[in-house]
Design an enzyme around this catalytic site. Structure first.
Site, PDB file in Angstrom:
ATOM      1  N   GLY A 186      50.125  -3.028 163.101  1.00  0.00           N
ATOM      2  CA  GLY A 186      51.384  -3.022 163.841  1.00  0.00           C
ATOM      3  C   GLY A 186      51.265  -3.329 165.321  1.00  0.00           C
ATOM      4  O   GLY A 186      52.163  -3.914 165.910  1.00  0.00           O
ATOM      5  N   GLU A 197      49.439   1.733 170.526  1.00  0.00           N
ATOM      6  CA  GLU A 197      50.164   1.955 169.268  1.00  0.00           C
ATOM      7  C   GLU A 197      51.475   1.185 169.263  1.00  0.00           C
ATOM      8  O   GLU A 197      52.088   0.999 170.311  1.00  0.00           O
ATOM      9  CB  GLU A 197      50.489   3.456 169.127  1.00  0.00           C
ATOM     10  CG  GLU A 197      49.581   4.213 168.192  1.00  0.00           C
ATOM     11  CD  GLU A 197      49.903   3.983 166.710  1.00  0.00           C
ATOM     12  OE1 GLU A 197      50.471   2.918 166.360  1.00  0.00           O
ATOM     13  OE2 GLU A 197      49.569   4.861 165.916  1.00  0.00           O
ATOM     14  N   ASP A 201      56.587   7.745 165.310  1.00  0.00           N
ATOM     15  CA  ASP A 201      57.737   8.220 164.531  1.00  0.00           C
ATOM     16  C   ASP A 201      57.580   9.734 164.365  1.00  0.00           C
ATOM     17  O   ASP A 201      57.953  10.501 165.251  1.00  0.00           O
ATOM     18  CB  ASP A 201      57.739   7.455 163.201  1.00  0.00           C
ATOM     19  CG  ASP A 201      58.938   7.764 162.331  1.00  0.00           C
ATOM     20  OD1 ASP A 201      59.835   8.499 162.762  1.00  0.00           O
ATOM     21  OD2 ASP A 201      58.995   7.261 161.186  1.00  0.00           O
ATOM     22  N   ARG A 221      56.496  -9.448 160.917  1.00  0.00           N
ATOM     23  CA  ARG A 221      55.659  -9.165 162.098  1.00  0.00           C
ATOM     24  C   ARG A 221      55.821 -10.260 163.140  1.00  0.00           C
ATOM     25  O   ARG A 221      55.608 -10.047 164.323  1.00  0.00           O
ATOM     26  CB  ARG A 221      54.175  -9.095 161.703  1.00  0.00           C
ATOM     27  CG  ARG A 221      53.816  -7.946 160.782  1.00  0.00           C
ATOM     28  CD  ARG A 221      52.300  -7.821 160.687  1.00  0.00           C
ATOM     29  NE  ARG A 221      51.872  -7.021 159.555  1.00  0.00           N
ATOM     30  CZ  ARG A 221      51.804  -5.690 159.540  1.00  0.00           C
ATOM     31  NH1 ARG A 221      52.145  -5.008 160.612  1.00  0.00           N
ATOM     32  NH2 ARG A 221      51.393  -5.051 158.471  1.00  0.00           N
TER      33      ARG A 221
HETATM   34  P1  5GP Z   1      54.166   8.361 162.259  1.00  0.00           P
HETATM   35  O1  5GP Z   1      52.855   8.867 161.722  1.00  0.00           O
HETATM   36  O2  5GP Z   1      54.325   8.572 163.728  1.00  0.00           O
HETATM   37  O3  5GP Z   1      55.325   8.909 161.466  1.00  0.00           O
HETATM   38  O4  5GP Z   1      54.229   6.821 161.948  1.00  0.00           O
HETATM   39  C1  5GP Z   1      53.477   5.908 162.649  1.00  0.00           C
HETATM   40  C2  5GP Z   1      53.308   4.604 161.925  1.00  0.00           C
HETATM   41  O5  5GP Z   1      54.329   4.392 160.955  1.00  0.00           O
HETATM   42  C3  5GP Z   1      53.422   3.456 162.891  1.00  0.00           C
HETATM   43  O6  5GP Z   1      52.172   3.133 163.463  1.00  0.00           O
HETATM   44  C4  5GP Z   1      53.992   2.356 162.023  1.00  0.00           C
HETATM   45  O7  5GP Z   1      52.950   1.668 161.390  1.00  0.00           O
HETATM   46  C5  5GP Z   1      54.821   3.090 160.999  1.00  0.00           C
HETATM   47  N1  5GP Z   1      56.246   3.141 161.385  1.00  0.00           N
HETATM   48  C6  5GP Z   1      56.941   4.194 161.872  1.00  0.00           C
HETATM   49  N2  5GP Z   1      58.218   3.885 162.112  1.00  0.00           N
HETATM   50  C7  5GP Z   1      58.345   2.570 161.782  1.00  0.00           C
HETATM   51  C8  5GP Z   1      59.435   1.632 161.843  1.00  0.00           C
HETATM   52  O8  5GP Z   1      60.575   1.911 162.241  1.00  0.00           O
HETATM   53  N3  5GP Z   1      59.142   0.362 161.437  1.00  0.00           N
HETATM   54  C9  5GP Z   1      57.923  -0.019 160.974  1.00  0.00           C
HETATM   55  N4  5GP Z   1      57.769  -1.293 160.593  1.00  0.00           N
HETATM   56  N5  5GP Z   1      56.868   0.838 160.931  1.00  0.00           N
HETATM   57  C10 5GP Z   1      57.083   2.112 161.324  1.00  0.00           C
END
Ligand code: 5GP
Length: 188
Positions: A55, A110, A114, A176
């Site tokens: 990402g 990063e 989320d 992407r």
């Molecule tokens: P977390 O562990 O903070 O919930 O999620 C982090 C990872 O989830 C990010 O590095 C990304 O790869 C993916 N992610 C979280 N939210 C989104 C989003 O809105 N769109 C996309 N494409 N990936 C997300």
């Protein structure tokens, strides 16, 4: 949604995209600002940038060229979502670092924070390798979604809790290559 919001959505992807979350011009401007800030903060101790694939690939590529310092670059690949759009909290290291972190000033790059679970895991994992400092630069921060308290030194944009694609962010490996960041409204 107003038609102005839709006017700036690339036609080839418009059937699965909702509104523009961050326009290509705003991404570009903010990445230059972050680069200038990092240049200033790290002028006496150039960082090792650790990009989190896949990402962060686009963000990393632009950010590193906006930093005017003799920095080093490495990548990790982690998988947290699989094909779904909500975090499982389970992080798998798909590719580890090549560079030793001992005595390095590490800046993790990063794409998006989320729930914060991925970053929380990465911090512990990288912190155990004895860097001199460990900070985070995240392009996007989803407001109100964090299940883990996070201190993020550099944040590009705070966004509403919607699923977004573009500028490195995907859904099932697609989108992407969009230049800006868009709400995804198709079927994941
Ligand atoms: P977390 O562990 O903070 O919930 O999620 C982090 C990872 O989830 C990010 O590095 C990304 O790869 C993916 N992610 C979280 N939210 C989104 C989003 O809105 N769109 C996309 N494409 N990936 C997300």
């Amino acid at each position: 949604m107003s038609s102005a919001d839709r006017d700036n959505v690339p036609a080839w992807a418009a059937h699965e995209l909702g509104k523009v979350i961050v326009s290509p011009a705003d991404v570009h401007r903010r990445v230059l600002e972050l680069g200038a800030e990092i240049t200033q903060d790290y002028r006496d101790h150039p960082p090792l940038l650790v990009g989190v694939l896949k990402g962060a690939l686009t963000f990393m590529s632009d950010l590193m060229r906006a930093i005017e310092l003799p920095l080093d670059v490495d990548f990790m690949a982690v998988s947290s979502y699989g094909a779904a759009t909500k975090s499982s909290g389970v992080v798998r290291i798909v590719k580890d670092l090549d560079i030793d972190l001992t005595n390095r000033h590490v800046l993790v790059v990063e794409d998006i924070v989320d729930s914060g679970l991925t970053l929380n895991y990465l911090r512990k994992y990288l912190g155990s390798r004895k860097p001199l400092s460990l900070e985070v630069c995240a392009l996007l921060f989803k407001e109100g979604e964090q299940r883990v308290e996070q201190t993020i030194r550099y944040t590009g944009f705070r966004i509403a809790p919607e699923f977004v694609v573009g500028y490195g962010l995907d859904v099932n490996e697609r989108y992407r290559n969009l230049d800006g960041i868009y709400e995804f409204v198709g079927k994941p």
